[in-house]
Design an enzyme around this catalytic site. Structure first.
Site, mmCIF file in Angstrom:
data_model
loop_
_atom_site.group_PDB
_atom_site.id
_atom_site.type_symbol
_atom_site.label_atom_id
_atom_site.label_comp_id
_atom_site.label_asym_id
_atom_site.label_seq_id
_atom_site.Cartn_x
_atom_site.Cartn_y
_atom_site.Cartn_z
ATOM 1 N N SER A 9 1.160 1.689 26.990
ATOM 2 C CA SER A 9 0.560 3.024 27.094
ATOM 3 C C SER A 9 1.413 4.092 26.444
ATOM 4 C CB SER A 9 0.321 3.380 28.565
ATOM 5 O OG SER A 9 1.556 3.658 29.216
ATOM 6 N N GLY A 10 2.071 3.736 25.329
ATOM 7 C CA GLY A 10 2.653 4.782 24.500
ATOM 8 C C GLY A 10 1.531 5.509 23.784
ATOM 9 N N GLY B 298 2.015 3.557 3.306
ATOM 10 C CA GLY B 298 2.519 2.795 4.430
ATOM 11 C C GLY B 298 1.508 2.648 5.562
ATOM 12 N N ALA C 297 -0.465 -3.095 22.252
ATOM 13 C CA ALA C 297 0.103 -1.828 21.768
ATOM 14 C C ALA C 297 1.425 -1.571 22.481
ATOM 15 C CB ALA C 297 -0.877 -0.691 22.004
ATOM 16 N N HIS D 247 -5.806 37.203 21.017
ATOM 17 C CA HIS D 247 -6.745 36.936 22.104
ATOM 18 C C HIS D 247 -8.171 36.972 21.550
ATOM 19 C CE1 HIS D 247 -8.608 37.121 26.077
ATOM 20 N NE2 HIS D 247 -9.372 38.118 25.622
ATOM 21 N N ALA E 73 5.782 9.467 11.656
ATOM 22 C CA ALA E 73 5.674 9.697 10.215
ATOM 23 C C ALA E 73 6.393 10.962 9.790
ATOM 24 C CB ALA E 73 4.198 9.776 9.816
ATOM 25 N N HIS F 194 0.829 -1.200 0.000
ATOM 26 C CA HIS F 194 0.000 0.000 0.000
ATOM 27 C C HIS F 194 0.862 1.248 0.000
ATOM 28 C CE1 HIS F 194 -3.548 -2.361 0.812
ATOM 29 N NE2 HIS F 194 -3.040 -2.826 1.938
ATOM 30 N N LEU F 195 0.677 2.123 -0.978
ATOM 31 C CA LEU F 195 1.299 3.441 -0.903
ATOM 32 C C LEU F 195 0.777 4.168 0.327
ATOM 33 C CD1 LEU F 195 1.158 4.623 -4.629
ATOM 34 C CD2 LEU F 195 3.203 4.029 -3.326
ATOM 35 N N ILE G 130 0.117 5.044 20.915
ATOM 36 C CA ILE G 130 -0.888 4.180 20.292
ATOM 37 C C ILE G 130 -1.846 3.632 21.338
ATOM 38 C CG2 ILE G 130 -1.243 2.016 19.038
ATOM 39 C CD1 ILE G 130 1.417 2.536 17.610
#
Length: 465
Positions: free
Chosen positions: A180-181, A40, A268, A444, A318, A37-38, A183
């Site tokens: 628990s990073g 990634g 994960a 502001h 990325a 897949h292009l 992702i």
């Protein structure tokens, strides 16, 4: 079709396709090999589809708090399959755009699997057979994949990787997230907002182990307030399925074992480089901690061979891959003024609720350097825009060298901080000091005013504390 190129890139993710486009822009005859897949993992199974899913979670959260803004709604319906279809369509649109950009820039695309057969020599397995290619410069951009744990391997049914977590047929009533990073935290937040009872398990002493301790502590408090159970210094042992449940043995921080039963387990706990079956061993390519070892210009120890992005190690992001793709190509092409990447100042973003964004040193890491520091902190509780939005949990922290005024780190947790962190990145790139940043006029009312106040607070000059 030419079989000899100036630059040949293996892998069409955010590092590879950007490198290919930049090489072609510089007049180099360029080829890109992509096996599947292009775009990634990022465009197909990571950054982009998760953000589409997280938008759905944000809508769910908003619907539960409509009364704050004077609205009410009855009989609201939700179909997870529609949200999944939206996320997949977003990915399809973007990957189609990449194919167009490659064609527009004259990049030759080979859809197949590549293997190095010698220096500057690559064999590509295409649908119609093998094709031998040659290139003066070969860039590896093969990315990474989820890392399994001993005894905890995704089966696509009860134990998920992020692939399965992005295309659920239904929202699980209960979910245990291992790791628990960014992702793990994003998926914990996502599924909690969609209605799952979520438990988050982390081996380290804090969730988001790479983040500033104060930031991680606030996210943990907010998760607890939302009903997400967080277990740190804990590990998942045996998992076995029985009927509709996955039964998990979890070793807690105090050494006790707890049995937790859930509908799904999401693994994960990190990633591993895609470096197998590339022919690296025969060429003697150096590997370090499981990743291809490179220098400041993305060069491996083999002349003419480079590696960028996740396959070359942390930070596995990325935008880091894309930046490396550009600097690698520009350096080998002899473009003047190219600078190595300062990996400490690659921004890290976590798109949970609350959002987290950071760059540079954490407070603990800055103190470990022995420098004299100035640290500023400003809470969103004192920010008008955050209060108006009803999202005032969080803060901005700035860390400066007290002697030079250099920005050493910036850490943000709260509403839309991922859209603001680039301000500190630009400041660092332009070598702006604490004093110079304090003179900048911020509009502001905006969330970004908290950034200005955190800068001022480092010198005890915050106006709205």
């Amino acid at each position: 079709m030419h079989d000899t190129f100036d630059v040949l890139i293996v892998g069409g993710g955010p590092g590879g396709y950007v490198a290919a486009i930049r090489a072609a822009q510089l007049g180099l005859r360029t080829a890109l090999v992509e096996k599947q897949h292009l775009g990634g993992i990022c465009l197909n199974w990571g950054c982009i589809p998760t953000k589409a899913m997280l938008k759905g979670a944000e809508v769910a959260h908003t619907l539960r708090h409509l009364d704050t803004f004077g609205f009410s709604a009855d009989n609201v319906q939700f179909d997870i399959r529609t949200l999944v279809a939206h996320s997949r369509q977003v990915s399809t649109t973007l990957t189609g755009g990449i194919a167009h950009l490659l064609k527009k820039n004259g990049v030759t695309l080979f859809e197949g699997r590549a293997r190095l057969t010698g220096k500057g020599q690559v064999s590509v397995t295409l649908a119609e057979g093998e094709q031998a290619l040659r290139a003066k410069h070969v860039i590896l951009a093969t990315g990474a994949r989820p890392r399994p744990l001993p005894g905890l391997v995704p089966d696509g049914e009860r134990i998920w990787s992020y692939f399965e977590a992005l295309v659920p047929q239904q929202v699980p009533a209960s979910l245990l997230v291992v790791g628990s990073g960014a992702i793990g935290v994003e998926f914990a937040s996502l599924y909690a907002d969609l209605g799952s009872a979520v438990t988050l398990v982390e081996l380290a002493g804090q969730i988001l182990p790479a983040e500033d301790q104060e930031v991680a502590a606030l996210v943990r408090r907010e998760f607890a307030r939302r009903g997400i159970r967080v277990l740190t210094q804990a590990s998942v042992g045996a998992v076995h399925s029985e009927g509709e449940q996955a039964h998990c043995s979890v070793r807690l921080a105090d050494g006790r074992e707890e049995r937790i039963s859930v509908e799904r387990v999401l693994l994960a706990a990190g990633i591993q480089a895609n470096r197998e079956d590339l022919g690296l061993e025969a060429l003697g390519v150096e590997i370090e901690r499981g990743f291809v070892k490179t220098d400041a210009w993305c060069r491996t120890n083999v002349a003419g061979l480079y590696a960028i992005g996740d396959v070359a190690g942390a930070p596995c992001l990325a935008h880091k891959a894309s930046h490396e793709g550009v600097l690698c190509v520009e350096k080998l092409a002899g473009v003047a003024g190219v600078h190595p990447l300062d990996k400490a100042f690659v921004p890290g973003c976590t798109y949970a609720r609350p959002q987290v964004a950071s760059l540079g040193l954490t407070e603990a890491a800055a103190r470990a350097t022995g420098r004299s520091l100035k640290i500023g902190r400003f809470d969103y509780q004192a920010n008008g825009k955050a209060l108006a939005m009803g999202e005032a949990q969080g803060f901005v922290k700035t860390i400066f060298d007290a002697d030079s005024g250099e920005l050493l780190g910036a850490h943000m947790v709260g509403p839309e901080v991922t859209e603001q962190i680039q301000g500190f990145g630009i400041a660092h790139a332009l070598e702006a000091t604490e004093q110079a940043l304090g003179q900048v006029v911020f509009a502001h009312p905006t969330l970004s005013e908290a950034m200005h106040e955190a800068v001022l607070a480092a010198s005890g000059r915050a106006l709205h504390h």
